[in-house]
Scaffold this motif. Structure first.
Motif, PDB file in Angstrom:
ATOM      1  N   ALA A 133       0.814  -1.218   0.000  1.00  0.00           N
ATOM      2  CA  ALA A 133       0.000   0.000   0.000  1.00  0.00           C
ATOM      3  C   ALA A 133       0.848   1.269   0.000  1.00  0.00           C
ATOM      4  O   ALA A 133       0.515   2.246  -0.674  1.00  0.00           O
ATOM      5  N   LEU A 140      -5.841   2.269   1.449  1.00  0.00           N
ATOM      6  CA  LEU A 140      -6.809   1.177   1.525  1.00  0.00           C
ATOM      7  C   LEU A 140      -6.323   0.008   2.381  1.00  0.00           C
ATOM      8  O   LEU A 140      -7.082  -0.925   2.636  1.00  0.00           O
ATOM      9  N   ALA A 141      -5.060   0.021   2.779  1.00  0.00           N
ATOM     10  CA  ALA A 141      -4.513  -1.009   3.661  1.00  0.00           C
ATOM     11  C   ALA A 141      -3.382  -0.385   4.447  1.00  0.00           C
ATOM     12  O   ALA A 141      -2.935   0.732   4.144  1.00  0.00           O
ATOM     13  N   ASP A 145       1.032  -3.826   3.727  1.00  0.00           N
ATOM     14  CA  ASP A 145       0.109  -4.867   3.275  1.00  0.00           C
ATOM     15  C   ASP A 145      -0.252  -4.648   1.807  1.00  0.00           C
ATOM     16  O   ASP A 145      -0.207  -3.521   1.295  1.00  0.00           O
ATOM     17  N   VAL A 147      -3.014  -4.667  -1.362  1.00  0.00           N
ATOM     18  CA  VAL A 147      -4.416  -4.297  -1.542  1.00  0.00           C
ATOM     19  C   VAL A 147      -4.980  -5.219  -2.620  1.00  0.00           C
ATOM     20  O   VAL A 147      -4.822  -4.983  -3.816  1.00  0.00           O
ATOM     21  N   GLN A 150      -9.969  -5.380  -2.162  1.00  0.00           N
ATOM     22  CA  GLN A 150     -10.407  -4.552  -1.036  1.00  0.00           C
ATOM     23  C   GLN A 150     -11.622  -3.716  -1.447  1.00  0.00           C
ATOM     24  O   GLN A 150     -11.717  -3.257  -2.592  1.00  0.00           O
ATOM     25  N   ASP A 158     -20.192  -0.130  -4.143  1.00  0.00           N
ATOM     26  CA  ASP A 158     -19.018  -0.794  -3.592  1.00  0.00           C
ATOM     27  C   ASP A 158     -18.315  -1.593  -4.687  1.00  0.00           C
ATOM     28  O   ASP A 158     -18.944  -2.397  -5.390  1.00  0.00           O
ATOM     29  N   ALA A 160     -14.748  -4.001  -5.561  1.00  0.00           N
ATOM     30  CA  ALA A 160     -13.605  -4.748  -5.032  1.00  0.00           C
ATOM     31  C   ALA A 160     -12.398  -4.376  -5.893  1.00  0.00           C
ATOM     32  O   ALA A 160     -12.390  -4.648  -7.101  1.00  0.00           O
ATOM     33  N   THR A 162      -8.071  -3.983  -6.601  1.00  0.00           N
ATOM     34  CA  THR A 162      -6.715  -4.445  -6.366  1.00  0.00           C
ATOM     35  C   THR A 162      -5.771  -3.370  -6.900  1.00  0.00           C
ATOM     36  O   THR A 162      -5.995  -2.829  -7.989  1.00  0.00           O
ATOM     37  N   CYS A 171      -5.419   1.233 -10.044  1.00  0.00           N
ATOM     38  CA  CYS A 171      -6.520   0.645  -9.279  1.00  0.00           C
ATOM     39  C   CYS A 171      -7.334  -0.198 -10.260  1.00  0.00           C
ATOM     40  O   CYS A 171      -7.868   0.336 -11.247  1.00  0.00           O
ATOM     41  N   THR A 173     -10.367  -3.070 -11.076  1.00  0.00           N
ATOM     42  CA  THR A 173     -11.583  -3.714 -10.601  1.00  0.00           C
ATOM     43  C   THR A 173     -12.151  -4.583 -11.711  1.00  0.00           C
ATOM     44  O   THR A 173     -12.087  -4.224 -12.900  1.00  0.00           O
ATOM     45  N   ASN A 242      -5.747 -12.395  -7.991  1.00  0.00           N
ATOM     46  CA  ASN A 242      -7.130 -12.746  -7.679  1.00  0.00           C
ATOM     47  C   ASN A 242      -7.527 -14.126  -8.207  1.00  0.00           C
ATOM     48  O   ASN A 242      -8.703 -14.503  -8.126  1.00  0.00           O
TER      49      ASN A 242
END
Length: 284
Positions: A133, A140-141, A145, A147, A150, A158, A160, A162, A171, A173, A242
């Motif tokens: 992060a 976001l973390a 850590d 991401v 998330q 919302d 999710a 990465t 970013c 999604t 993922n």
């Protein structure tokens, strides 16, 4: 006196290339970049790239100004175009490089190594993805850590996400279908979300097969573009993290396809074209 330039594109992601090999200091201001990139009153492009003298082990250095005047760390399609531009300049100077030929290019995102291949494609060693992060950067973390998948709320929905840094922040999604995504509405909200202190590029990704992915991209400082090389690299890394893709895949962008591989050496490799559009000189 005007500015001599050549315009190239990588899958429709287009750039104005300027030869600054004899000058270390930038001779193009952010405002000039905005004017040059204007598609109605200027040359028209997603960014301006300057070829500068090398630093340390690098053959040359690259600086890029986006169409809004901001300066990103790196650009994947742009560095392919720069490699072809440098080869064209060297050929013009009577020093045509023998193919395959690899350049070492200093960028604000680190040393990049584009290789010109005999088939006209350019393969770029994009380096290792940064996943913590603090390296994106994002809130976001916790700093040390990753991401991965998330939750992030954007436009009342919302998502999710990465996050991957490939020399610049991304970013990613995953969606069922990229076509209906309202990119012009969502893109700026992702880019300027408080979770990204240095803003972010955003990729919406559809997994067609583990070896074939489709994406649409909103680039930080440029908006919707036809292709984004660092974004294609970032999304493959995100897809592997993922469990959605193989480590080598074709990435389909609105402007065409790139071949991306996340090697066992942890480095990401991108292969795609770089095409000269035209050359000219601006008015004084």
């Amino acid at each position: 006196m005007g500015i001599a330039f050549r315009k190239y594109h990588g899958l429709g992601n287009d750039f104005i290339l300027i030869d600054h090999r004899q000058q270390v200091e930038l001779q193009v201001s952010p405002q000039q970049a905005i004017e040059l990139c204007d598609r109605n009153f200027g040359i028209g492009a997603d960014g301006v790239i300057l070829a500068l003298p090398g630093q340390g082990e690098a053959d040359y250095a690259m600086r890029i100004l986006n169409s809004d005047g901001s300066e990103p760390e790196m650009c994947g399609n742009g560095i392919r175009c720069l490699a072809q531009f440098l080869a064209d300049l060297e050929t013009q100077d009577g020093q045509s490089p023998e193919l395959p030929h690899t350049y070492q290019i200093h960028t604000l995102g680190g040393i990049m190594r584009p290789q010109l291949r005999p088939d006209g494609q350019v393969r770029v060693d994009m380096g290792e993805p940064r996943l913590l992060a603090q390296d994106i950067p994002t809130t976001l973390a916790t700093a040390d850590d990753k991401v991965v998948a998330q939750p992030l709320t954007v436009a009342g929905q919302d998502w999710a996400v990465t996050c991957v840094n490939m020399g610049n922040p991304h970013c990613i999604t995953f969606v069922d279908d990229v076509e209906p995504i309202p990119l012009a509405d969502l893109g700026p909200q992702f880019e300027h979300h408080p979770a990204f202190p240095q803003r972010s590029n955003t990729e919406f990704v559809q997994v067609v097969r583990p070896d074939y992915l489709k994406m649409r991209v909103w680039e930080r400082g440029a908006g919707a573009t036809l292709a984004c090389g660092t974004g294609a690299c970032a999304l493959l890394v995100a897809a592997v993290l993922n469990g959605k893709a193989d480590r080598a895949a074709t990435v389909e962008l609105p402007g065409g396809c790139l071949q991306i591989e996340w090697g066992q050496d942890n480095r990401v490799y991108m292969t795609g074209p770089a095409t000269l559009v035209f050359s000219g000189e601006t008015a004084a």
